[in-house]
Design an enzyme around this catalytic site. Structure first.
Site, PDB file in Angstrom:
ATOM      1  N   LYS A 124      23.713  34.791  53.575  1.00 39.40           N
ATOM      2  CA  LYS A 124      24.817  34.467  52.920  1.00 39.40           C
ATOM      3  C   LYS A 124      25.979  35.016  54.354  1.00 39.40           C
ATOM      4  O   LYS A 124      25.705  35.659  55.014  1.00 39.40           O
ATOM      5  CB  LYS A 124      25.366  35.606  52.052  1.00 39.40           C
ATOM      6  CG  LYS A 124      26.863  35.268  51.613  1.00 39.40           C
ATOM      7  CD  LYS A 124      27.112  36.248  50.436  1.00 39.40           C
ATOM      8  CE  LYS A 124      28.431  36.015  49.779  1.00 39.40           C
ATOM      9  NZ  LYS A 124      28.826  37.047  48.888  1.00 39.40           N
ATOM     10  N   LYS A 181      23.892  30.341  51.591  1.00 45.09           N
ATOM     11  CA  LYS A 181      25.478  30.152  51.005  1.00 45.09           C
ATOM     12  C   LYS A 181      26.140  30.328  52.035  1.00 45.09           C
ATOM     13  O   LYS A 181      25.964  31.158  53.014  1.00 45.09           O
ATOM     14  CB  LYS A 181      25.666  31.027  50.002  1.00 45.09           C
ATOM     15  CG  LYS A 181      27.067  31.047  49.438  1.00 45.09           C
ATOM     16  CD  LYS A 181      27.174  32.331  48.604  1.00 45.09           C
ATOM     17  CE  LYS A 181      28.615  32.100  47.915  1.00 45.09           C
ATOM     18  NZ  LYS A 181      29.006  33.363  47.109  1.00 45.09           N
TER      19      LYS A 181
END
Ligand code: ZN
Length: 327
Positions: free
Chosen positions: A198, A251
């Site tokens: 992330k 992400k």
């Protein structure tokens, strides 16, 4: 007629018409690839559009159930539940309060739409009064103190009926901590979809409006990853797999498709991508201005994620895309 030069290889033969193209198409997206994120809020009979995310709504639990029915009827297999709590404090304790909108929504959706796979987002930033993803020690997010809270959030969501737990906080060791907490409570079949990779990304802007989770000071660069790094991504993946992650997520998606491909080529576990709010908002804004063909751009973008190696695509476009794919 004789060619003036040798043309034995003509790739255009395989593009001659739609049926031929369909026969040789390497990547197909399906409604079964999608997870639709929903934002639940306190109250009843609430369905308010999120200004920076047209087509996405803040939903009270009753309305979330209605939408869940629609999602399932479209063939979308899964929803990920985010929420705005009724109260915030320093440690984010409303994140594991069984009476909070997220836990109630999970319970209600599981009861009314049992076939839908419910993913619970586990983080604290929507629940802390300072907006950071964990408990603070001064201005530093205390990793190990935060793990104890994350364990409670995961267990509360599993108790509510979540099928999958998705930690998005980026604390070190959270997957192992959550796995252990789930197993200790008997939730051995509750899987973990880890936001392993992330990045500290500008693409999360609209989500922070939606989830009211902007940090009150500083930013998240001391725990989320530097967008410039891909070797570090592989380190995060390796750690999360060793800790027991069932699915690995990257992400955001679009600006990191090279990382998705690298992860796909390196592991034998399912890979998910999160097509985040900023990616969605850019498409919606350009489409609203008539600058792009929304359907075409969305399907092309989702295809690129699948082609890069994603098995699962968490996307705000899921409902539209499901309708378009159905024709
Ligand atoms: Zn967070």
């Amino acid at each position: 007629m004789e060619n003036s030069f040798e043309q034995k290889l003509r790739p255009r033969r395989m593009r001659i018409n739609e049926n031929v193209r369909a026969m040789v198409r390497e990547t197909n997206i399906s409604v079964k690839d999608f997870v639709y994120p929903i934002f639940v809020v306190p109250g009843e009979n609430i369905k308010e559009e999120i200004p920076s995310m047209p087509g996405c709504y803040h939903l009270s639990v009753d309305k979330a159930v209605e939408l869940a029915r629609e999602i399932s009827a479209l063939g979308i297999p899964s929803v990920e539940v985010f929420g705005l709590p009724e109260y915030k404090d320093a440690i984010g304790s409303s994140a594991w309060d069984m009476t909070s909108p997220v836990q109630r929504a999970i319970q209600a959706i599981k009861a009314k739409v049992p076939e839908l796979v419910i993913v619970g987002d586990v983080c604290l930033c929507q629940y802390t009064d300072h907006g950071h993803c964990g408990e603070l020690c001064g201005h530093y997010v205390d990793n190990d103190a935060t793990l104890k809270h994350l364990q409670k959030v995961a267990v509360s969501q599993a108790e509510a009926g979540a099928d999958m737990i998705a930690p998005s906080d980026m604390m070190d060791g959270r997957v192992a901590a959550i796995r252990q907490a789930l197993d200790d409570k008997g939730f051995i079949n509750t899987s973990i979809m880890s936001y392993a990779v992330k990045y500290a990304s500008g693409y999360y802007g609209p989500f922070r409006d939606a989830a009211d989770s902007a940090p009150q000071f500083g930013d998240r660069r001391a725990y989320q990853m530097d967008p410039a790094n891909s070797r570090e991504a592989m380190k995060e993946v390796e750690l999360d797999l060793a800790e027991g992650a069932d699915i690995i997520m990257v992400k955001p998606a679009l600006a990191y498709l090279d990382v998705v491909r690298q992860v796909r080529d390196s592991i034998n576990r399912p890979v998910a991508v999160y097509n985040v709010s900023g990616e969605y908002a850019m498409v919606k804004a350009a489409a609203a201005n008539g600058w792009i063909d929304e359907k075409r751009i969305v399907l092309e973008t989702l295809t690129s994620m699948k082609r890069a190696g994603a098995d699962i695509i968490i996307t705000y476009h899921a409902i539209d895309a499901a309708k378009w794919l159905r024709g």
